[in-house]
Scaffold this active site. Structure first.
Site, PDB file in Angstrom:
ATOM      1  N   ARG A   3     -17.367   3.232  -0.046  1.00  0.00           N
ATOM      2  CA  ARG A   3     -18.501   3.835  -0.747  1.00  0.00           C
ATOM      3  C   ARG A   3     -19.368   2.789  -1.451  1.00  0.00           C
ATOM      4  NH1 ARG A   3     -18.131   5.395  -5.761  1.00  0.00           N
ATOM      5  NH2 ARG A   3     -18.996   7.488  -5.598  1.00  0.00           N
ATOM      6  N   ASP A  58     -21.754   4.988 -11.465  1.00  0.00           N
ATOM      7  CA  ASP A  58     -20.433   5.594 -11.484  1.00  0.00           C
ATOM      8  C   ASP A  58     -19.599   5.077 -12.643  1.00  0.00           C
ATOM      9  OD1 ASP A  58     -20.649   7.190  -9.288  1.00  0.00           O
ATOM     10  OD2 ASP A  58     -19.844   5.698  -7.899  1.00  0.00           O
ATOM     11  N   PRO A  74       4.655  -0.039  -6.275  1.00  0.00           N
ATOM     12  CA  PRO A  74       4.522   0.369  -7.680  1.00  0.00           C
ATOM     13  C   PRO A  74       4.500  -0.835  -8.620  1.00  0.00           C
ATOM     14  CG  PRO A  74       6.287   1.593  -6.587  1.00  0.00           C
ATOM     15  CD  PRO A  74       5.860   0.515  -5.642  1.00  0.00           C
ATOM     16  N   GLU A 133      12.560   2.682   1.257  1.00  0.00           N
ATOM     17  CA  GLU A 133      12.762   2.032  -0.036  1.00  0.00           C
ATOM     18  C   GLU A 133      11.852   0.821  -0.205  1.00  0.00           C
ATOM     19  OE1 GLU A 133      14.484   3.003  -2.741  1.00  0.00           O
ATOM     20  OE2 GLU A 133      14.639   4.818  -1.525  1.00  0.00           O
TER      21      GLU A 133
HETATM   22  N1  SAH Z   1      11.881   1.683  -3.845  1.00  0.00           N
HETATM   23  C1  SAH Z   1      10.549   1.391  -4.232  1.00  0.00           C
HETATM   24  C2  SAH Z   1       9.605   2.526  -3.892  1.00  0.00           C
HETATM   25  C3  SAH Z   1       9.407   2.678  -2.423  1.00  0.00           C
HETATM   26  S1  SAH Z   1       8.271   3.921  -2.073  1.00  0.00           S
HETATM   27  C4  SAH Z   1      10.492   1.174  -5.722  1.00  0.00           C
HETATM   28  O1  SAH Z   1      11.268   1.781  -6.434  1.00  0.00           O
HETATM   29  O2  SAH Z   1       9.635   0.422  -6.175  1.00  0.00           O
HETATM   30  C5  SAH Z   1       7.754   3.504  -0.445  1.00  0.00           C
HETATM   31  C6  SAH Z   1       6.438   2.793  -0.328  1.00  0.00           C
HETATM   32  O3  SAH Z   1       5.417   3.590  -0.905  1.00  0.00           O
HETATM   33  C7  SAH Z   1       6.330   1.464  -1.028  1.00  0.00           C
HETATM   34  O4  SAH Z   1       6.812   0.433  -0.223  1.00  0.00           O
HETATM   35  C8  SAH Z   1       4.840   1.340  -1.247  1.00  0.00           C
HETATM   36  O5  SAH Z   1       4.195   0.815  -0.097  1.00  0.00           O
HETATM   37  C9  SAH Z   1       4.390   2.771  -1.415  1.00  0.00           C
HETATM   38  N2  SAH Z   1       4.179   3.138  -2.820  1.00  0.00           N
HETATM   39  C10 SAH Z   1       4.943   3.974  -3.548  1.00  0.00           C
HETATM   40  N3  SAH Z   1       4.476   4.127  -4.785  1.00  0.00           N
HETATM   41  C11 SAH Z   1       3.363   3.376  -4.878  1.00  0.00           C
HETATM   42  C12 SAH Z   1       2.428   3.108  -5.917  1.00  0.00           C
HETATM   43  N4  SAH Z   1       2.536   3.636  -7.133  1.00  0.00           N
HETATM   44  N5  SAH Z   1       1.398   2.271  -5.646  1.00  0.00           N
HETATM   45  C13 SAH Z   1       1.276   1.708  -4.435  1.00  0.00           C
HETATM   46  N6  SAH Z   1       2.145   1.922  -3.406  1.00  0.00           N
HETATM   47  C14 SAH Z   1       3.167   2.742  -3.616  1.00  0.00           C
END
Ligand code: SAH
Length: 255
Positions: free
Chosen positions: A154, A168, A89, A116
């Site tokens: 794509r 697009d 994220p 996590e």
């Molecule tokens: N504890 C972390 C979230 C872990 S979620 C935090 O609060 O930032 C588990 C996994 O999901 C992450 O390691 C990532 O690979 C993926 N993930 C979750 N949300 C994502 C997002 N918005 N964009 C990209 N990958 C994401």
């Protein structure tokens, strides 16, 4: 190009790689996707890939050592040290510009986090790019990896009809305008709904102009930031600017 995917859930990938217009790109190896099940690189009878976080707190953390073994295996197989892309994220927002940049490259390793997240030492040591899908939290990096692979596939030559992705949304910095198909007159209980007559005129110049105007109008209404960016990048012609200036001021869009 080749992508090596490190994942705890390799079974999530098969249906997406074998369906739809992108299937050809994956099956021909144009976008060669290889799955590396992380469990295969775990140690001991329990095949542990995660453990509790130091310092306490909820959830589990993906261990660096199985990831290192998996990455070593990928490197040995590729005979090179590829870029390592991870999903988080907190990463860089995935945009069409970033997709285009990656689609022109050689691929790399896609590291799918779970729980996590991943032991930070592994990220610091190896990850060259972290990508985010948006401001929300998913339970794993597999969907983000599939989203990226789909968007890249794509764009490969021969996957879509010639030039179709050039129209697009985002490829020229604007949203694409509306599309219509048969019947010319759609009869509904509320009345007959025609398609915009210009589309039936056969006049290519007029149609192109109409489409450009709809793209400008839609972008101005829904995403004024795209208009501002296109203007800065010198992508708006004098005719575009005249058209935009004549648009009625739209009220701000409600969330
Ligand atoms: N504890 C972390 C979230 C872990 S979620 C935090 O609060 O930032 C588990 C996994 O999901 C992450 O390691 C990532 O690979 C993926 N993930 C979750 N949300 C994502 C997002 N918005 N964009 C990209 N990958 C994401």
């Amino acid at each position: 190009m080749r992508f090596d995917v490190l994942t705890l859930f390799p079974e999530l990938f098969a249906p997406h790689l074998a369906s739809g217009v992108t299937r050809r790109a994956f099956e021909s190896g144009q976008v060669d996707v290889r799955l590396w099940p992380l469990r295969d690189f775990a140690d001991g009878n329990y095949r542990r890939v995660d453990d509790r976080p130091f310092g306490g707190g909820p959830g589990m953390v993906m261990l660096a050592e199985p990831l290192q073994r998996a990455l070593d295996a990928v490197r040995a197989d590729r005979g090179a040290a590829p870029a390592v892309i991870s999903f988080s994220p907190g990463g860089r927002a995935l945009t069409q510009a970033l997709v285009q940049q990656l689609a022109a490259g050689e691929g790399g390793v896609l590291l799918c986090g779970r729980y996590e997240g991943i032991d930070q030492r592994f990220i610091d040591r190896h990850v060259t790019l972290e990508i985010s899908l948006g401001d929300y939290v998913l339970s794993g990096g597999e969907l983000p990896a599939l989203v990226l692979l789909d968007a890249i596939a794509r764009l490969q030559p021969g996957v879509l009809q010639a030039a179709s992705h050039e129209q697009d949304s985002f490829s020229d910095g604007l949203l694409e305008g509306p599309a219509y198909s048969r019947p010319e007159l759609w009869c509904t209980p509320d009345g007959a709904i025609p398609v915009p007559p210009v589309l039936l005129s056969g006049h290519h110049g007029e149609i192109a102009r109409w489409r450009r105007q709809r793209a400008l109008e839609r972008s101005a209404r829904l995403r004024p930031d795209l208009i501002a960016a296109a203007r800065l990048a010198g992508r708006l012609s004098a005719e575009d600017e005249r058209f935009l200036a004549a648009l009625p001021q739209a009220p701000p869009r409600s969330p």
